[in-house]
Design a protein around this motif. Sequence first.
Motif, PDB file in Angstrom:
ATOM      1  N   ASP A  35       0.828  -1.197   0.000  1.00  0.00           N
ATOM      2  CA  ASP A  35       0.000   0.000   0.000  1.00  0.00           C
ATOM      3  C   ASP A  35       0.870   1.257   0.000  1.00  0.00           C
ATOM      4  O   ASP A  35       0.583   2.222  -0.702  1.00  0.00           O
ATOM      5  N   TRP A  36       1.958   1.230   0.767  1.00  0.00           N
ATOM      6  CA  TRP A  36       2.889   2.365   0.813  1.00  0.00           C
ATOM      7  C   TRP A  36       3.475   2.622  -0.577  1.00  0.00           C
ATOM      8  O   TRP A  36       3.537   3.762  -1.030  1.00  0.00           O
ATOM      9  N   VAL A  37       3.909   1.568  -1.269  1.00  0.00           N
ATOM     10  CA  VAL A  37       4.480   1.708  -2.611  1.00  0.00           C
ATOM     11  C   VAL A  37       3.460   2.345  -3.547  1.00  0.00           C
ATOM     12  O   VAL A  37       3.779   3.275  -4.298  1.00  0.00           O
ATOM     13  N   ASN A  45       2.917  -3.662 -11.008  1.00  0.00           N
ATOM     14  CA  ASN A  45       2.703  -4.449 -12.227  1.00  0.00           C
ATOM     15  C   ASN A  45       3.398  -3.787 -13.409  1.00  0.00           C
ATOM     16  O   ASN A  45       4.053  -4.463 -14.214  1.00  0.00           O
ATOM     17  N   ALA A  46       3.267  -2.471 -13.524  1.00  0.00           N
ATOM     18  CA  ALA A  46       3.924  -1.746 -14.623  1.00  0.00           C
ATOM     19  C   ALA A  46       5.441  -1.809 -14.477  1.00  0.00           C
ATOM     20  O   ALA A  46       6.155  -1.934 -15.479  1.00  0.00           O
ATOM     21  N   GLY A  52      10.871  -4.267 -16.175  1.00  0.00           N
ATOM     22  CA  GLY A  52      11.533  -5.538 -15.861  1.00  0.00           C
ATOM     23  C   GLY A  52      12.182  -5.551 -14.489  1.00  0.00           C
ATOM     24  O   GLY A  52      13.162  -6.265 -14.286  1.00  0.00           O
ATOM     25  N   ILE A  53      11.628  -4.780 -13.537  1.00  0.00           N
ATOM     26  CA  ILE A  53      12.176  -4.762 -12.186  1.00  0.00           C
ATOM     27  C   ILE A  53      11.073  -5.002 -11.163  1.00  0.00           C
ATOM     28  O   ILE A  53       9.903  -4.697 -11.405  1.00  0.00           O
ATOM     29  N   VAL A  54      11.468  -5.563 -10.030  1.00  0.00           N
ATOM     30  CA  VAL A  54      10.543  -5.862  -8.940  1.00  0.00           C
ATOM     31  C   VAL A  54      11.242  -5.601  -7.607  1.00  0.00           C
ATOM     32  O   VAL A  54      12.473  -5.558  -7.533  1.00  0.00           O
TER      33      VAL A  54
END
Length: 129
Positions: A35-37, A45-46, A52-54
């Motif tokens: 939720d903070w992010v 998701n984007a 290409g990063i998580v």
Amino acid sequence: MTHLFPVRVYYEDTDMAGIVYHANYLKFIERARSDWVKQQGLDQNAMREKDGIVFVVRRIEADYLGMAKYDDALEVRTEVKAMTGVRLVMSQEVMRGKDCVFRAEVTAVCVTLDGHPARLPAILRRRLI
């Protein structure tokens, strides 16, 4: 800046004694970080599909300080303690009223889909500087 995230304890969150099962605190704090992010303007998701990063959790240090029970209203408090180019260190507390029942320090890092370190998104770095 402290992010606040409400959590209600449901029956499925408890053990046979009606007390929150220890692993579920990790779920509560994960929801709060997600939720903070999102509130920072990031779409995870984007990030994954476009860039290409998580985010992945690198380390958690946890202290169980009390007990929460079925139907308790809890609040997860999240604060960023430190940031580098690829890493965030966050302090998280699960509160029941004025009582802290769980505390954790979580290190999350940004990585490519094949596991290599990646810079934190620019929008996040700008907001936290």
